[in-house]
Design a protein around this motif. Structure first.
Motif, PDB file in Angstrom:
ATOM      1  N   GLN A  86      88.567 -59.966 -29.012  1.00  0.00           N
ATOM      2  CA  GLN A  86      88.747 -59.816 -30.337  1.00  0.00           C
ATOM      3  C   GLN A  86      87.729 -60.715 -31.056  1.00  0.00           C
ATOM      4  OE1 GLN A  86      90.873 -57.691 -32.141  1.00  0.00           O
ATOM      5  NE2 GLN A  86      89.565 -58.016 -33.765  1.00  0.00           N
ATOM      6  N   TRP A  87      87.278 -61.778 -30.333  1.00  0.00           N
ATOM      7  CA  TRP A  87      86.440 -62.389 -31.241  1.00  0.00           C
ATOM      8  C   TRP A  87      85.088 -62.019 -30.942  1.00  0.00           C
ATOM      9  CZ3 TRP A  87      81.726 -64.823 -29.409  1.00  0.00           C
ATOM     10  CH2 TRP A  87      81.272 -65.846 -30.282  1.00  0.00           C
ATOM     11  N   LEU A  92      80.554 -59.308 -33.997  1.00  0.00           N
ATOM     12  CA  LEU A  92      79.657 -58.124 -33.799  1.00  0.00           C
ATOM     13  C   LEU A  92      79.835 -57.436 -35.441  1.00  0.00           C
ATOM     14  CD1 LEU A  92      79.821 -56.708 -30.279  1.00  0.00           C
ATOM     15  CD2 LEU A  92      77.913 -58.006 -31.430  1.00  0.00           C
ATOM     16  N   HIS A  93      80.924 -57.439 -35.771  1.00  0.00           N
ATOM     17  CA  HIS A  93      81.345 -56.768 -37.043  1.00  0.00           C
ATOM     18  C   HIS A  93      80.774 -57.565 -38.135  1.00  0.00           C
ATOM     19  CE1 HIS A  93      83.558 -56.589 -41.012  1.00  0.00           C
ATOM     20  NE2 HIS A  93      83.595 -55.319 -40.551  1.00  0.00           N
ATOM     21  N   ASP A  94      80.804 -58.994 -37.962  1.00  0.00           N
ATOM     22  CA  ASP A  94      80.452 -59.697 -39.190  1.00  0.00           C
ATOM     23  C   ASP A  94      78.619 -59.496 -38.995  1.00  0.00           C
ATOM     24  OD1 ASP A  94      82.567 -60.691 -39.805  1.00  0.00           O
ATOM     25  OD2 ASP A  94      82.467 -62.653 -38.759  1.00  0.00           O
ATOM     26  N   VAL A  95      77.985 -59.446 -37.728  1.00  0.00           N
ATOM     27  CA  VAL A  95      76.419 -59.305 -37.607  1.00  0.00           C
ATOM     28  C   VAL A  95      76.125 -57.978 -38.246  1.00  0.00           C
ATOM     29  CG1 VAL A  95      74.431 -58.881 -36.002  1.00  0.00           C
ATOM     30  CG2 VAL A  95      76.428 -60.803 -35.629  1.00  0.00           C
ATOM     31  N   PHE A  96      76.862 -56.954 -37.774  1.00  0.00           N
ATOM     32  CA  PHE A  96      76.353 -55.608 -38.483  1.00  0.00           C
ATOM     33  C   PHE A  96      76.675 -55.576 -39.840  1.00  0.00           C
ATOM     34  CE2 PHE A  96      76.858 -54.435 -33.981  1.00  0.00           C
ATOM     35  CZ  PHE A  96      75.341 -54.203 -33.743  1.00  0.00           C
ATOM     36  N   SER A  97      77.778 -56.145 -40.311  1.00  0.00           N
ATOM     37  CA  SER A  97      77.964 -56.036 -41.811  1.00  0.00           C
ATOM     38  C   SER A  97      76.965 -56.850 -42.686  1.00  0.00           C
ATOM     39  CB  SER A  97      79.423 -56.812 -41.949  1.00  0.00           C
ATOM     40  OG  SER A  97      80.473 -55.782 -41.651  1.00  0.00           O
ATOM     41  N   PHE A  98      76.313 -57.947 -41.819  1.00  0.00           N
ATOM     42  CA  PHE A  98      75.543 -58.767 -42.678  1.00  0.00           C
ATOM     43  C   PHE A  98      74.254 -57.939 -42.627  1.00  0.00           C
ATOM     44  CE2 PHE A  98      71.880 -61.590 -42.559  1.00  0.00           C
ATOM     45  CZ  PHE A  98      72.331 -62.617 -43.361  1.00  0.00           C
TER      46      PHE A  98
END
Length: 111
Positions: A86-87, A92-98
């Motif tokens: 989950q971490w 990865l979600h934060d990186v791609f969202s950014f």
């Protein structure tokens, strides 16, 4: 039906699961090397015998397949075990969202 539902696993493998829980909750570990994990878990999984490399790999692959950890048997990642999938997904979600937001990645903030 999920492919692993109802599948029997050796009781010793549950001890491995407990080791992972302890590493995550008491030590705050998210990532560990395969060698470190082996040294920590092998005495608990197989206290009276030597845990073979192939059996340890099978344990890692099983727990990867059920989503309990991330282990990839490829050259650049084979010695890394992610204890918290989950971490990793959140990171990865934060990186791609950014990246998708078009935010500046230059040091000065000006593109």
């Amino acid at each position: 039906k999920e492919p692993f539902c109802g599948e029997q696993i050796p009781v010793q493998w549950l001890l491995f699961e407990y080791c992972i829980d302890v590493l995550k909750s008491q030590r705050g570990k998210i990532v560990i090397t395969r060698d470190q994990l082996y040294r920590l878990a092998a005495p608990k999984i197989a206290p009276n015998k030597s845990l073979s490399a192939s059996e340890f790999k099978a344990i890692l692959e099983y727990y990867h397949d059920v989503g309990y950890l991330l282990f990839y048997d490829v050259p650049r990642l084979c010695n890394i075990v992610f204890l918290s999938p989950q971490w990793v997904f959140n990171f990865l979600h934060d990186v791609f969202s950014f990246a998708a937001s078009g935010a500046s990645t230059s040091a000065s903030g000006i593109e």
